[in-house]
Scaffold this motif. Structure first.
Motif, PDB file in Angstrom:
ATOM      1  N   ALA A 128       0.932  -1.360   0.231  1.00 27.48           N
ATOM      2  CA  ALA A 128       0.150  -0.120  -0.065  1.00 27.48           C
ATOM      3  C   ALA A 128       0.904   1.358   0.007  1.00 27.48           C
ATOM      4  O   ALA A 128       0.537   2.280  -0.667  1.00 27.48           O
ATOM      5  CB  ALA A 128      -0.950  -0.018   1.363  1.00 27.48           C
ATOM      6  N   ALA A 129       2.108   1.449   0.759  1.00 26.42           N
ATOM      7  CA  ALA A 129       2.854   2.181   0.812  1.00 26.42           C
ATOM      8  C   ALA A 129       3.583   2.442  -0.581  1.00 26.42           C
ATOM      9  O   ALA A 129       3.599   3.683  -1.153  1.00 26.42           O
ATOM     10  CB  ALA A 129       4.026   1.934   1.657  1.00 26.42           C
ATOM     11  N   GLY A 132       1.382   4.573  -2.837  1.00 23.76           N
ATOM     12  CA  GLY A 132       1.287   5.935  -2.660  1.00 23.76           C
ATOM     13  C   GLY A 132       0.233   6.367  -1.467  1.00 23.76           C
ATOM     14  O   GLY A 132      -0.038   7.575  -1.126  1.00 23.76           O
ATOM     15  N   ALA A 133       0.005   5.188  -0.699  1.00 22.10           N
ATOM     16  CA  ALA A 133      -0.652   5.851   0.766  1.00 22.10           C
ATOM     17  C   ALA A 133       0.081   5.823   1.830  1.00 22.10           C
ATOM     18  O   ALA A 133       0.799   5.046   2.230  1.00 22.10           O
ATOM     19  CB  ALA A 133      -1.890   4.269   0.828  1.00 22.10           C
ATOM     20  N   GLY A 134      -0.323   6.904   2.384  1.00 19.48           N
ATOM     21  CA  GLY A 134       0.737   7.397   3.794  1.00 19.48           C
ATOM     22  C   GLY A 134       0.164   6.494   4.921  1.00 19.48           C
ATOM     23  O   GLY A 134      -0.808   5.688   4.585  1.00 19.48           O
ATOM     24  N   PRO A 135       0.624   6.692   5.984  1.00 15.66           N
ATOM     25  CA  PRO A 135       0.629   5.913   7.109  1.00 15.66           C
ATOM     26  C   PRO A 135      -1.026   5.968   7.470  1.00 15.66           C
ATOM     27  O   PRO A 135      -1.499   4.676   7.979  1.00 15.66           O
ATOM     28  CB  PRO A 135       1.125   6.384   8.044  1.00 15.66           C
ATOM     29  N   LEU A 137      -3.780   6.786   5.675  1.00 14.29           N
ATOM     30  CA  LEU A 137      -4.661   5.986   4.697  1.00 14.29           C
ATOM     31  C   LEU A 137      -4.356   4.334   4.841  1.00 14.29           C
ATOM     32  O   LEU A 137      -5.432   3.727   4.606  1.00 14.29           O
ATOM     33  CB  LEU A 137      -4.193   6.588   3.488  1.00 14.29           C
ATOM     34  N   THR A 141      -7.389   1.884   5.155  1.00 13.36           N
ATOM     35  CA  THR A 141      -7.897   1.196   4.006  1.00 13.36           C
ATOM     36  C   THR A 141      -7.391  -0.413   3.979  1.00 13.36           C
ATOM     37  O   THR A 141      -7.966  -1.267   3.117  1.00 13.36           O
ATOM     38  CB  THR A 141      -7.220   1.654   2.698  1.00 13.36           C
TER      39      THR A 141
END
Lengths: 232, 365
Positions: A128-129, A132-135, A137, A141
């Motif tokens: 997920a990181a 592009g998902a930050g901590p 998010l 998610t």
């Protein structure tokens, strides 16, 4: 059922449900945070926090209730401050029963959620990181949906534990009819007076029904979420 | 776009000390398992904090231990296709793709359509991820990473679970993508055939250190690189032009410079540029031109260099027209044929030994 129980008994059942509901709901965010901290955190005092969380499980409930009374009583350090600052009184009120039930149920809730957190593949959070998902998010998610079965299981356990909590509750808030008398303390009280068996039996039946309902609901919910989480 | 890596890291008893440059196009990170390939790309992605060193994409520093720079993983805009796909089990295939699109670089709608079509994902979109086959998982993972419009793509043996035709198709796609979009790719593999087909640059890792790096054709044709690549896998890759087809017996005529060769038929129009790999073990040397031979291909070559191996074999680098090929011959033959650099002799290459899997369309870098 309303006609089957007396108005007073109905009040006792409703109070117990209300206490358990709030105890579960209020301890849930804290429980999730502590479970994450215990499962993932590496910090000094990890062992201490773990012991503290599990303390209500091993202490005699009466002792836990007494500690609550000392700390959260109207003259206690926290209880006095709460009353002075926010006009909140816990001792001998139904809100105090919520606190007692929440603390007694807390270890069970944390345990269930912690197991779920430990079962989450950290590789999915890495993926997920990289997408592009930050901590924050990532947590909402990926992590949260994946531990949802554990959260549900923990909540049901905590609710059931809260429904049955007796020792700490009666020590901290007593069993004032109409105010702090929950189902277990009402059953106990009914058994102390001659001819009270019939009333006790009705409350016992209610306890069994609520317990069966809780188990059924949790089974259904966890089957549903487990299927979803397994990708089917 | 280019990537520069110079990192040192200790992991238990293993020491990584790697430095290389990856120009645009596909750079293959080649090495046996445990050579440190995955550690390198994890460091590039930001998932591993190296003890020391610097990583930069196009001059933008992502990691620099000297100035304590470590750009967070989610801010790097680097796509990563994991070996185990790592699809989100609680989301459908379509939602997995949407995840990349939502949090990443907002790829355009028609680009999404193109990806879905190209990777043949339309029938999978509504499905869960649990009962996808290995190949389907790889394709979804690849599409998901591309949905973020990465400026660099890391691929950790992404095709390991695919069958040969699908593998060839996706390799072709990756090759085209790298050429068209100038997105550099770091492609981890332990297959020389894959390296030869798509990589413009080759970095050979061994026990945590870069042993050889440079243009693929150069490294593959270097006899000194043979031990690192593995003697059975060694073989040069060269550029050829498709000349004519002989459908009657299933062969195609190609030319390497002006040297004609025959190989199994390639279904492309004459004039197409192809790159093909000739396995070193499939090349035999002769001092005189053999008269009649089943191998069909007898071509004049010049010995460039010789490197005897540890075992019974030796690697011989040869010039063939403008290209270079490798031959693996018994060491005893070096003496018997009196082979030495500068010697002109003949290479015998079995026409059917050039495998279809070793042929790809396109120019060498």
């Amino acid at each position: 059922m309303i006609g089957w129980l007396t108005a007073q008994e109905w009040g006792i059942v409703l109070l117990s449900l209300r206490v358990s509901f709030w105890a579960t709901l209020l301890s849930l965010p804290v429980g999730i945070a502590v479970a994450l901290l215990l499962a993932r955190g590496r910090f000094p005092g990890h062992g201490l926090l773990n012991a503290l969380v599990h303390l209500p499980l091993v202490l005699p409930p009466v002792v836990t209730g007494y500690i609550l009374l000392v700390v959260f009583g109207r003259r206690g350090p926290v209880g006095g401050w709460l009353e002075a600052q926010f006009d909140i009184v816990l001792a001998f009120r139904w809100t105090g029963a919520v606190l007692a039930a929440a603390i007694m149920a807390f270890p069970l809730m944390v345990r269930a959620i912690r197991l779920a957190v430990e079962a989450v593949d950290a590789g999915l959070e890495e993926a997920a990181a990289t997408l592009g998902a930050g901590p924050v998010l990532r947590f909402f998610t990926v992590t949260l949906p994946l531990i949802l079965p554990g959260i549900l299981a923990g909540s049901v356990l905590a609710f059931a534990k809260a429904m049955g909590e007796f020792g700490a509750t009666i020590t901290f808030v007593s069993a004032i009819p109409g105010q702090t008398q929950t189902v277990p303390s009402a059953i106990y009280a009914a058994l102390q007076v001659p001819g009270g068996e019939a009333g006790a039996l009705r409350l016992v039946l209610v306890s069994v029904l609520v317990a069966l309902g809780a188990v059924g609901v949790s089974e259904w919910l966890s089957r549903r979420t487990r299927k979803r989480v397994a990708g089917r | 776009m280019s990537l520069s890596v110079d990192i040192r890291h200790r992991l238990g008893g293993f020491t990584l000390d790697a430095r290389f440059e990856a120009p645009p196009g596909i750079t293959a990170l080649f090495g046996r398992s445990g050579a440190g390939k995955t550690s390198v790309i994890r460091a590039v992605a930001g998932l591993l904090h190296p003890d020391g060193g610097r990583i930069a994409v196009d001059g933008e520093v992502l990691t620099d231990t000297e100035t304590s720079v470590h750009v967070a993983v989610h801010r790097r805009r680097i796509g990563y296709v994991f070996q185990d796909a790592r699809l989100f089990p609680h989301l459908s295939v379509g939602q997995n793709l949407a995840f990349g699109r939502l949090f990443g670089g907002r790829i355009a709608r028609d680009e999404v359509e193109r990806l879905v079509h190209l990777l043949d994902l339309r029938p999978l979109l509504g499905r869960g991820t649990a009962d996808l086959s290995g190949g389907e998982r790889s394709r979804v993972a690849l599409a998901r990473a591309l949905m973020t419009r990465p400026r660099l793509l890391l691929l950790d043996e992404p095709l390991a679970a695919l069958d040969a035709p699908r593998k060839a198709e996706i390799l072709r796609y990756l090759f085209r993508l790298a050429e068209e979009t100038s997105v550099p790719m770091l492609y981890v593999t332990h297959s020389v055939a894959e390296v030869a087909q798509i990589a413009r640059t080759l970095v050979v890792l061994k026990e945590g250190a870069v042993q050889r790096s440079g243009p693929t054709a150069e490294v593959l044709a270097d006899p000194a690189a043979v031990p690192a690549l593995g003697v059975r896998e060694a073989g040069a890759v060269l550029q050829a032009t498709l000349h004519a087809h002989h459908p009657a017996d299933g062969l195609s005529a190609i030319t390497v410079g002006d040297v004609p060769l025959l190989m199994p038929e390639v279904e492309e129009p004459p004039g197409t540029l192809v790159r093909l790999r000739i396995n070193a073990a499939d090349v035999t040397l002769a001092r005189e031109r053999p008269a009649t031979l089943s191998a069909l291909n007898v071509v004049p070559v010049t010995v460039l260099s010789i490197r005897p191996g540890e075992g019974p074999g030796a690697a011989v680098a040869l010039s063939l027209g403008p290209e270079r090929i490798l031959a693996r011959v018994p060491r005893r033959a070096l003496v018997a044929l009196d082979l030495a650099p500068g010697l002109e002799c003949f290479a015998v290459i079995n026409a059917t030994a050039i495998s279809r899997a070793d042929v790809s369309v396109g120019a060498l870098a």
